[in-house]
Scaffold this active site. Structure first.
Site, PDB file in Angstrom:
ATOM      1  N   HIS A   1       0.804  -1.207   0.000  1.00 35.89           N
ATOM      2  CA  HIS A   1       0.000   0.000   0.000  1.00 35.89           C
ATOM      3  C   HIS A   1       0.845   1.269   0.000  1.00 35.89           C
ATOM      4  CE1 HIS A   1      -3.591   2.340   0.507  1.00 35.89           C
ATOM      5  NE2 HIS A   1      -3.120   2.913   1.598  1.00 35.89           N
ATOM      6  N   CYS A   2       2.165   1.165   0.102  1.00 33.89           N
ATOM      7  CA  CYS A   2       2.999   2.363   0.262  1.00 33.89           C
ATOM      8  C   CYS A   2       3.836   2.701  -0.966  1.00 33.89           C
ATOM      9  CB  CYS A   2       3.909   2.202   1.478  1.00 33.89           C
ATOM     10  SG  CYS A   2       3.028   2.198   3.063  1.00 33.89           S
ATOM     11  N   ILE A   3       4.763   1.827  -1.299  1.00 27.96           N
ATOM     12  CA  ILE A   3       5.788   2.198  -2.282  1.00 27.96           C
ATOM     13  C   ILE A   3       5.204   2.451  -3.681  1.00 27.96           C
ATOM     14  CG2 ILE A   3       7.959   1.494  -3.350  1.00 27.96           C
ATOM     15  CD1 ILE A   3       8.591  -0.054  -0.818  1.00 27.96           C
TER      16      ILE A   3
END
Length: 446
Positions: A276-278
């Site tokens: 969900h971040c990078i």
């Protein structure tokens, strides 16, 4: 004697571990925080819009693979953790942590709908004397420009009636070395009272805090951490493509380069970014930068390279089939091994495996998958057609039924020796087989 402001005592409440922590969103970020805080002796009230999550927790059941049932039962039996879908109980908490998703729209722009909806819910139930902390990854300015005005619709004034801060989540599901409790916590606020309060809240259950001067700085810290990873992964992905026709093995290069004790940090290529971040966070900054007339060319180029990797893998799979079996991708039967976005977890968010399955099938192949952590593909907005597909049960004979096995996620529990022995062809995007000591002419790196 002048009455003390209702927000003045928040820091002392948590220093004495008398404050109650409210966590909104009991997913990959919120639930580990609840467990860490309750284990440290803090009273925790967890909220989720899905009533099944609180129900499962009160039964002692975990819905996240990397958090075993025993950890849930331990904390629930302590009496310090209660989970609920009843948001009218928000006033019971002294500090509220917002731990909800911040995805992208189809046009790669920030989607703050979960943050906005959650903040609006807080505003309906807010009472004086609460600290509200946003943990969701976002662009600099969100806390002050989006969250604060919504909260002040309640008639309460930030800094006088309630406090506001930002503390970026740093969860890494499946990481055996670092958890919510022992990962340093960055905390930022726009006034000293709020900064003291948010530092006291997290200091009550994490090993160390890192205060910064503002919510904007704290928001930028999280983006910088993940953009750093995205850019460096893009670099090794591009180097892999450059070195390959030269007969140079990128994996061997990295292993040798990382022996240098200074000036080098190893990053590894793969089939595309997941989680969900990078894959998401860089676009939050590029979107915000446009407001200031700034083009984030380096970041956007990295995003393009990483986004192109599934297509590179699909092409390499087709080439490998041509070379090893004289059979093209059209009409081939492919086993995709691993569809979680990284090894040893069940997290499917932004997994490149889903794009790979769609691209391979668009070229006429039939795909099935095996993932010991993901029995069924859940519904996703971008890959709805794959919803409900089931993992094939593993046996050593399973690879024999396919023209090729494509390793997308390198789960440790897979017997890579048996896999290569029984497969006609293995295309490995993670170097999993060689790391397991398996070498074969049937093995192709992608």
């Amino acid at each position: 004697m002048q009455n003390m402001s209702p927000v003045q005592g928040i820091a002392e409440l948590f220093r004495q571990k008398r404050g109650r922590l409210g966590v909104l969103g009991l997913g990959y970020v919120g639930l580990p925080i609840c467990l860490a805080a309750a284990r440290a002796g803090v009273e925790v009230l967890g909220f989720d819009i899905d009533p099944e999550k609180p129900a499962a927790l009160h039964r002692g059941e975990s819905y996240l693979h990397h958090l075993p049932n025993e950890s849930i039962k331990e904390v629930m039996s302590s009496g310090r953790f209660t989970a609920t879908a009843d948001f009218s109980r928000l006033p019971e908490a002294d500090a509220l942590l917002i731990c909800v998703p911040t995805p992208l729209t189809q046009h790669l722009e920030p989607d703050l709908s979960f943050v906005v909806a959650t903040t609006e819910t807080i505003a309906k139930h807010q009472r004086p004397g609460q600290l509200i902390v946003l943990e969701s990854t976002t662009y600099p300015g969100t806390t002050a420009e989006v969250v604060c005005p919504i909260l002040e619709r309640s008639g309460l004034i930030c800094g006088r009636d309630f406090l506001l801060a930002f503390s970026p989540e740093r969860e890494d599901p499946g990481n055996a070395s670092f958890s919510s409790a022992n990962t340093p916590k960055v905390v930022g606020a726009d006034d000293q009272v709020a900064r003291d309060a948010v530092e006291a809240v997290y200091a009550s259950f994490v090993s160390s805090t890192v205060p910064v001067s503002s919510t904007r700085v704290a928001e930028a810290v999280k983006l910088t951490e993940n953009i750093f990873r995205a850019v460096n992964i893009a670099l090794v992905n591009e180097l892999k493509i450059v070195y390959e026709p030269m007969g140079v093995d990128i994996w061997e290069v990295i292993e040798a380069a990382k022996t240098k004790p200074f000036g080098f940090m190893p990053f590894y290529p793969g089939p595309g970014l997941g989680g969900h971040c990078i894959p998401i966070d860089p676009f939050y900054l590029t979107w915000k930068a446009r407001e200031f007339g700034i083009a984030t060319r380096f970041i956007e180029l990295a995003g393009q390279i990483n986004s192109s990797m599934p297509q590179h893998v699909t092409n390499k799979l087709a080439w490998a089939l041509d070379m090893h079996s004289r059979k093209g991708l059209n009409g081939a039967k492919i086993l995709v091994l691993g569809i979680a976005y990284k090894k040893n977890i069940d997290d499917m968010r932004e997994s490149p495996a889903l794009r790979l399955i769609e691209q391979i099938e668009a070229r006429g192949a039939v795909t099935e998958f095996h993932d010991p952590f993901v029995p069924v593909i859940p519904h996703t907005r971008e890959h709805a057609a794959l919803t409900g597909r089931k993992s094939r049960p593993w046996s050593n004979d399973l690879p024999r039924g396919y023209d090729a096995v494509l390793i997308v996620t390198d789960h440790d529990c897979v017997d890579y020796g048996a896999l290569v022995e029984n497969a006609a062809l293995v295309v490995d995007t993670r170097n999993a087989c060689r790391r397991a000591g398996v070498h074969s002419r049937k093995l192709v790196l992608a």
